[in-house]
Design an enzyme around this catalytic site. Structure first.
Site, PDB file in Angstrom:
ATOM      1  N   ARG A  35       0.902  -1.223   0.051  1.00  0.00           N
ATOM      2  CA  ARG A  35      -0.030   0.165   0.033  1.00  0.00           C
ATOM      3  C   ARG A  35       0.803   1.278   0.109  1.00  0.00           C
ATOM      4  O   ARG A  35       0.549   2.440  -0.565  1.00  0.00           O
ATOM      5  CB  ARG A  35      -1.095   0.006   0.901  1.00  0.00           C
ATOM      6  CG  ARG A  35      -2.194  -0.916   0.876  1.00  0.00           C
ATOM      7  CD  ARG A  35      -3.090  -1.068   2.099  1.00  0.00           C
ATOM      8  NE  ARG A  35      -4.170  -1.860   1.628  1.00  0.00           N
ATOM      9  CZ  ARG A  35      -5.001  -2.380   2.584  1.00  0.00           C
ATOM     10  NH1 ARG A  35      -4.878  -2.263   3.866  1.00  0.00           N
ATOM     11  NH2 ARG A  35      -5.933  -3.228   2.182  1.00  0.00           N
ATOM     12  N   LYS A 197     -20.847 -17.258  -1.022  1.00  0.00           N
ATOM     13  CA  LYS A 197     -22.284 -17.283  -0.973  1.00  0.00           C
ATOM     14  C   LYS A 197     -22.933 -16.250  -2.117  1.00  0.00           C
ATOM     15  O   LYS A 197     -22.323 -15.211  -2.298  1.00  0.00           O
ATOM     16  CB  LYS A 197     -22.636 -16.874   0.265  1.00  0.00           C
ATOM     17  CG  LYS A 197     -22.426 -17.627   1.430  1.00  0.00           C
ATOM     18  CD  LYS A 197     -22.815 -17.068   2.843  1.00  0.00           C
ATOM     19  CE  LYS A 197     -22.774 -18.123   3.900  1.00  0.00           C
ATOM     20  NZ  LYS A 197     -23.162 -17.671   5.156  1.00  0.00           N
ATOM     21  N   GLY A 353     -12.769  -8.305  -2.114  1.00  0.00           N
ATOM     22  CA  GLY A 353     -12.795  -9.361  -0.910  1.00  0.00           C
ATOM     23  C   GLY A 353     -11.467 -10.107  -1.162  1.00  0.00           C
ATOM     24  O   GLY A 353     -10.197  -9.722  -1.373  1.00  0.00           O
ATOM     25  N   GLY A 376     -13.585  -3.788  -0.174  1.00  0.00           N
ATOM     26  CA  GLY A 376     -14.881  -3.081  -0.039  1.00  0.00           C
ATOM     27  C   GLY A 376     -15.292  -2.167  -1.098  1.00  0.00           C
ATOM     28  O   GLY A 376     -16.405  -2.285  -1.456  1.00  0.00           O
TER      29      GLY A 376
END
Ligand code: AMP
Length: 395
Positions: A35, A197, A353, A376
Site C-alpha cells: 500500500r 455465497k 474481497g 470493499g
C-alpha cells in the site's frame, strides 16, 4: 475528472489521503508495504513539481489514542520506499500539525498521526475536516481502499478545496480500470464471480448482468444454482432461501443475452478438510456425505475456453476453497487462463474481497492488467454504487 496532472505543485503543499493501513508484526515492523509502494507515483509527481506532501492515513481500528496503532511505526518504511526523509507529527490536527505543515519545504514529506485517533474522522465531522484542510493547499485523494467511506479525510474535507482537489494516480487508475470493465470494455466482456455465497454477491450479479456477455459462476455459489435447476448437491454449501433468486438470475440472464457458465464437474470431498478423501463428480450428482470444494477438470477446460474467447475480464472470488492446497487448483487454473488471455491482449481486472489474496498467493499479480487495492470499495463499485470519496472530488 481532475487528476494530479491537472495541477502544478510548485511551492504548494499537497494534503494527500493515502491508505497506509499496512500489516505490522509484533515488533511493529511493516510486513507488506504494497500500500505504501502504491502511493509512490503520486508522491513523486508532487515532489518533482517542487511541492511538498502532507500524508494522512488511518491504521487499524484504534479506540482513541493507542500507541500500537501509531503511524510512527511505519515512518522508516515510508522513508525506504520514497527515498526521502519523512517528518512525523503526533497529531493530525491542531497547532502542532499546523506548525509542522507550515515549516515544510518543497521536496519534503510530513506524515500525520493516525486519523482514527479522533472519532470525528469516521463520523465525517465537518469541523475536524476543516481542521485537516488548514494543512494543505491542494487536496489529493489517493486512497481507493476507503473511498466507499464518507469519512472526514476521504470525503468531507474535499468541500474545503472547491477548485483545488483531485484524484491521485492510484485512485485514478482504479476508477479507469472499473470503467473499462463496466462501461467501455472491448467485447466480449466476461465476469467471473466465485466465493462462498450468492447472498453476498447478489447485488453485483444483478448490476453486472447489464454489462457483460458471459458470466462464469463458481465457488460455493455454484450449488445454489445447481440445486435450483434440480441437481443434487449433497453437503455442498447451498443457500436454500436463495433458490428462487438463483432461478430469477438465470431468467434475467437469458433475457439479457448473457451466457451463464456453471461448473459441470467438481472436486468433491467427504469432509471440509485438506486431508479429506476426494473424488471428481458430476456437479449435479453429489451424494450426501460429500461436498464440492473446487472446480473439476472438465469445468477448468470449459472456463479456459470462455476466458480465451473474451477481450475484457473481471474476476472476483475464488473458484474453490483455495486456502486448502487440495482445493486450490480450480482457482489457479482460472488465474492461468486469465494470465494467458491477458498476454494475448485482453484487459483483466481482479478485485474485491478475497480475490486479491488468491492472486497474490499464486503469483498472478503481474500477469493480469490490474489488481484492485480496495476490497470493499471494489465490491461497492461492482454493485454500481457511487463511492462518496469519488463523488466528493467530482462535485
Ligand atoms: P468471498 O469472500 O465471497 O469471495 O468468498 C471467498 C471464500 O469462498 C473463500 O474463503 C473460499 O474458501 C470460499 N469458497 C470457495 N469455494 C467454496 C466452496 N465450494 N465451498 C465452500 N467455500 C468456498
Amino acid at each position: 475528472m481532475k487528476t494530479l496532472n491537472d495541477f502544478n505543485f510548485e511551492n504548494k503543499k499537497a494534503l494527500i489521503r493515502v491508505d497506509f493501513n499496512v500489516p505490522l508484526n509484533d515488533d511493529f515492523e511493516v510486513t507488506d508495504a504494497t500500500r505504501i509502494v502504491s502511493a509512490k507515483s503520486t508522491i513523486i509527481k508532487v515532489l518533482e513539481d517542487g511541492g511538498s506532501c502532507i500524508l494522512m492515513s488511518h491504521l487499524g481500528r484504534p479506540k482513541g489514542v493507542q500507541d500500537e496503532f501509531s503511524l510512527k511505526h511505519i515512518v522508516n518504511k515510508v522513508e525506504d520506499v520514497f527515498g526521502v526523509e519523512v517528518k512525523f507529527v503526533e497529531n493530525c490536527v491542531g497547532d502542532e500539525a499546523e506548525k509542522a505543515a507550515e515549516a515544510l519545504n518543497p521536496g519534503e514529506i510530513l506524515l500525520l498521526e493516525n486519523l482514527r485517533f479522533h472519532e470525528e474522522e469516521k463520523q465525517g465531522d465537518v469541523g475536524f475536516a476543516e481542521a485537516l484542510s488548514k494543512l494543505g493547499d491542494i487536496y489529493v485523494n489517493d486512497a481507493f481502499g476507503t473511498a466507499h467511506r464518507a469519512h472526514a479525510s476521504t470525503t468531507v474535507v474535499a468541500q474545503f478545496f472547491p477548485e483545488h482537489k483531485c484524484f491521485g494516480h492510484l485512485l485514478a487508475k482504479e476508477i479507469e480500470s472499473i470503467k473499462k470493465v463496466m462501461e467501455s470494455g472491448e467485447k466480449p466482456v466476461l465476469a467471473v464471480l466465485g466465493g462462498a455465497k450468492v447472498s453476498s454477491k447478489i447485488t453485483i450479479i444483478e448490476n453486472i448482468l447489464d454489462k457483460v456477455d458471459h458470466l462464469i459462476i463458481g465457488g460455493g455459489m455454484t450449488f445454489t444454482f445447481i440445486k435450483a435447476q434440480g441437481g443434487q448437491v449433497g453437503d455442498s454449501i447451498c443457500e436454500d432461501d436463495k433458490i428462487d433468486l438463483a432461478l430469477d438470475i438465470l431468467k434475467q440472464a437469458e433475457a439479457k443475452n448473457v451466457t451463464i457458465h456453471l461448473p459441470v464437474d467438481v472436486l468433491a470431498a467427504n469432509a471440509f478438510s485438506n486431508d479429506a478423501e476426494t473424488q471428481v463428480m458430476d456437479v449435479n450428482k453429489i451424494p450426501n456425505g460429500w461436498q464440492g470444494l473446487d472446480a473439476g477438470p472438465q469445468s477448468k477446460v470449459n472456463f479456459h475456453n470462455v476466458v480465451m474467447a473474451c477481450k475484457t475480464i473481471l474476476w472476483n472470488g475464488p473458484l474453490g476453497v483455495f486456502e486448502m492446497e487440495t482445493f486450490a487448483s480450480g482457482t489457479i487454473a482460472l488465474g492461468d487462463s486469465i494470465a494467458e488471455a491477458t498476454s494475448a491482449g485482453a484487459f483483466s481486472l481482479v478485485g474485491g474481497g478475497d480475490s486479491v489474496a488468491a492472486v497474490k498467493q499464486f503469483g498472478f499479480e503481474n500477469k493480469v492488467s490490474y489488481v484492485s487495492t480496495g476490497g470493499g470499495a471494489m465490491l461497492e463499485s461492482l454493485e454500481g454504487k457511487t463511492l462518496p470519496g469519488i463523488a466528493a472530488i467530482l462535485d
